[in-house]
Write an enzyme that holds these catalytic residues in place. Structure first.
Site, PDB file in Angstrom:
ATOM      1  N   ARG A   1      14.832 -70.303  14.964  1.00 38.52           N
ATOM      2  CA  ARG A   1      13.863 -69.870  13.972  1.00 38.52           C
ATOM      3  C   ARG A   1      12.748 -70.904  13.789  1.00 38.52           C
ATOM      4  O   ARG A   1      11.577 -70.551  13.641  1.00 38.52           O
ATOM      5  CB  ARG A   1      14.547 -69.584  12.632  1.00 38.52           C
ATOM      6  CG  ARG A   1      13.586 -69.045  11.578  1.00 38.52           C
ATOM      7  CD  ARG A   1      14.301 -68.672  10.296  1.00 38.52           C
ATOM      8  NE  ARG A   1      15.057 -67.454  10.444  1.00 38.52           N
ATOM      9  CZ  ARG A   1      16.364 -67.364  10.321  1.00 38.52           C
ATOM     10  NH1 ARG A   1      17.078 -68.447  10.062  1.00 38.52           N
ATOM     11  NH2 ARG A   1      16.992 -66.216  10.461  1.00 38.52           N
ATOM     12  N   ALA A   2      13.092 -72.185  13.812  1.00 41.29           N
ATOM     13  CA  ALA A   2      12.082 -73.223  13.632  1.00 41.29           C
ATOM     14  C   ALA A   2      11.025 -73.158  14.726  1.00 41.29           C
ATOM     15  O   ALA A   2       9.824 -73.311  14.462  1.00 41.29           O
ATOM     16  CB  ALA A   2      12.742 -74.603  13.612  1.00 41.29           C
TER      17      ALA A   2
END
Length: 638
Positions: free
Chosen positions: A249-250
């Site tokens: 996600r980052a």
């Protein structure tokens, strides 16, 4: 009354930029604003709405909305529910949209998001990420668009979000009041000017706000045309790998944020500077693998990671073609310097930082004032549950009646939502009396039945930690502090309030009054001093005092007292008898309790177990604290 203009906010540049980037690209996933009270968090968020493009709503153009979600909102209010009026009037099933639908193409603002129930936070973040809301409940299937800028604000002193939820917010910004006197003067001057004449003040900054709004709209239109090269994508992946963030996600959020920043500055492609700005907003809150890790991003660490990422980005580029004539490759002549052997740079992470000496500088610590030993990491707490069914604050520990959760029965009162089956059965009994022979069911308001739901509540966990000389042996104290940290971590995840009392010498000290910020409890515990006698009676009485006082402030939050001791009361005259009397008083106050027996050695007196019997609570050995036996050990009267 005119709102405070966005362009009139003094300072808070990083917060303003984060909000603008989310307005340019709502797919970033929202902004979490963390900071102390009085730092203009709410003011800036509310001012953002005026900058968003107008919305075409069923052929009518209207300004973007700001929808505020209260902490006490129910799931039905957030995602929507059955339209009861239409059901009763027309006999048709219909869906009534909630706050997420109202926030479409606007701003959804959640103040004190850390106090919102975890389930609702999940719902908000899912909607913000997908841009749609899907509802499957009570026989209704419904889906609608919900693209909005999600902004959550919180004061960390009131408790943190779990790391799993922190990661779901696209960006996070820590805000604080400036220490610059000139900046503080300007903040006060502008606020006073606004309060004196809001319309005139807003008019003064209207041109600047209009320019910002035009720039946001222009950046939105440019967004799809911004190029993210493989070089910069490699830089993004290298940064996320350097900071060892979980999942992907980052990487995705960093890429979206860098693209939005490039569009915002008017660029056609993502550059290294765009990636750096995005990293400062997307990575700090994702480094908190443990709830007690300090948030934030050290600039030197970021510089080092950017340097390594730059090397990775260059290494991923194709080699320049060789010159067929045998000369230098295209791009410049040799400067005659030493050839580069192309070997890898051996700059690894810097592990040479100063290490804390657990015994402190100089040694020679008095036996009555020893420092706390480092906590052992061998413990993983199991569920300690207050018996019975409460009505407390939303949480994840003990059973309670709730506005959400599973339906257990119906009631003739309003309840928490509609119990459809019981309503139909109640109406069925009166159909003949109402003259119905065919057609739709004839309903009346008296037929309505509410649902009784059962969920989980957060509790007040009061730790009584015996820090006396008999507990101060290094290995034992390390185990005790490790166990308490494990239990505090569990309290953090279950949304409890905690308090910490230490007993040593002649008195019991309340080192941490009841709070939702359990990371503060860990810091206080790590600085705990040990040694001296063990005034357990004073510790139990202090716990009773704290719990009874907290019942007046929050009568629905039930308490659980956890005492970590070997039971060897030595403080004052007839110390053991007084400890038993104090334990009996706690039990009479209907306080659930558990004693963690810290006694070690071949000869054991069993005093901790005797205290547990007086408390009418459970008892577990310290060595068993990470085992399954702990589950359900509390059996005191509720």
């Amino acid at each position: 009354m005119a709102g405070f203009p966005f362009s009139a906010v003094v300072g808070q540049d990083q917060l303003r930029l984060a909000l603008i980037l989310c307005a340019v690209h709502p797919g970033i996933g929202g902004v979490l604003v963390r900071g102390e009270k009085g730092t203009a968090k709410s003011t800036v968020v509310r001012a953002l709405t005026a900058l968003l493009p107008a919305v075409d709503d069923a052929g009518v153009t209207r300004p973007a909305r700001l929808v505020e979600l209260p902490v006490g909102a129910t799931e039905d209010r957030v995602i929507g529910s059955i339209d009861l009026e239409k059901v009763l009037r027309d006999g048709e099933r219909a869906f009534q949209p909630g706050l997420l639908a109202a926030a479409h193409q606007g701003v959804l603002y959640v103040d004190e998001v850390n106090l919102l129930h975890d389930h609702l936070v999940d719902v908000l973040l899912d909607a913000a990420a997908m841009g749609r809301v899907h509802v499957e409940r009570d026989g209704i299937s419904h889906s609608h668009a919900a693209k909005f800028v999600l902004v959550g604000t919180m004061n960390p002193e009131e408790g943190e979000l779990r790391p799993q939820l922190l990661d779901r917010f696209g960006l996070a910004v820590d805000v604080s009041a400036s220490r610059d006197v000139d900046v503080r003067m300007e903040v006060v001057r502008r606020r006073l000017d606004y309060e004196r004449d809001p319309q005139a003040f807003a008019g003064r900054y209207a041109p600047a706000d209009q320019e910002l709004a035009a720039e946001i709209l222009s950046a939105r239109n440019k967004l799809d045309g911004v190029e993210l090269s493989n070089r910069e994508l490699r830089r993004i992946a290298s940064l996320c790998a350097s900071f060892d963030v979980d999942g992907m996600r980052a990487d995705l959020v960093l890429a979206r944020t860098a693209t939005a920043h490039a569009a915002w500055r008017g660029g056609s492609e993502v550059t290294e500077e765009d990636v750096r700005v995005a990293a400062e907003l997307t990575l700090p809150h994702r480094r908190r693998r443990d709830p007690f890790d300090e948030p934030g991003l050290d600039q030197q660490q970021l510089d080092d990671a950017m340097d390594r990422a730059d090397e990775d980005a260059r290494a991923g580029e194709p080699e320049p073609p060789e010159n067929p004539e045998g000369g230098e490759p295209d791009g410049g002549e040799s400067d005659g310097g030493e050839p580069d052997d192309g070997g890898p740079d051996d700059d690894g992470p810097d592990d040479d930082g100063p290490q804390d000496d657990p015994d402190g500088p100089g040694g020679g610590v008095r036996a009555t004032d020893r420092p706390s030993a480092p906590p052992s990491s061998a413990f993983k707490a199991k569920l300690l549950e207050v018996p019975g069914v409460g009505e407390g604050a939303p949480g994840r520990r003990s059973r309670s009646t709730s506005t959400r959760g599973r339906v257990v029965r119906s009631t003739t009162d309003r309840g928490n939502g509609l119990h459809l089956t019981s309503t139909v059965f109640a109406a069925a009994e009166s159909q003949i009396a109402r003259g119905r022979t065919e057609g739709r069911l004839r309903l009346a308001p008296a037929d309505l039945r509410g649902a009784i739901r059962e969920g989980r509540e957060g509790n007040l966990i009061v730790f009584v930690v015996d820090a006396s000389g008999s507990m101060a042996a290094r290995d034992r104290l390390s185990a005790v502090t490790g166990a308490v940290v494990s239990l505090l971590r569990d309290a953090y995840q279950r949304r409890d309030k905690v308090a910490v009392i230490t007993v040593r010498g002649r008195e019991a000290e309340l080192v941490l009054p009841p709070t939702s910020s359990v990371d503060i409890a860990v810091r206080r515990l790590q600085s705990m001093r040990t040694g001296g006698k063990s005034p357990l009676a004073e510790g139990f009485l202090r716990a009773r005092e704290v719990i009874l006082r907290e019942r007046l402030r929050d009568p629905q939050r039930r308490a659980l007292m956890v005492a970590l001791t070997d039971g060897r009361a030595t403080g004052g005259k007839d110390a053991l008898h007084r400890a038993r009397v104090a334990a009996h008083l706690l039990a009479d106050a209907s306080v659930a309790s558990i004693v963690v027996d810290c006694e070690t050695g071949l000869v054991r007196l069993g005093l901790a177990a005797e205290l547990a019997r007086e408390l009418r609570g459970g008892c577990v050995r310290l060595a068993e604290l990470s085992a399954q036996q702990v589950a359900g050990v509390v059996r005191a009267a509720a």
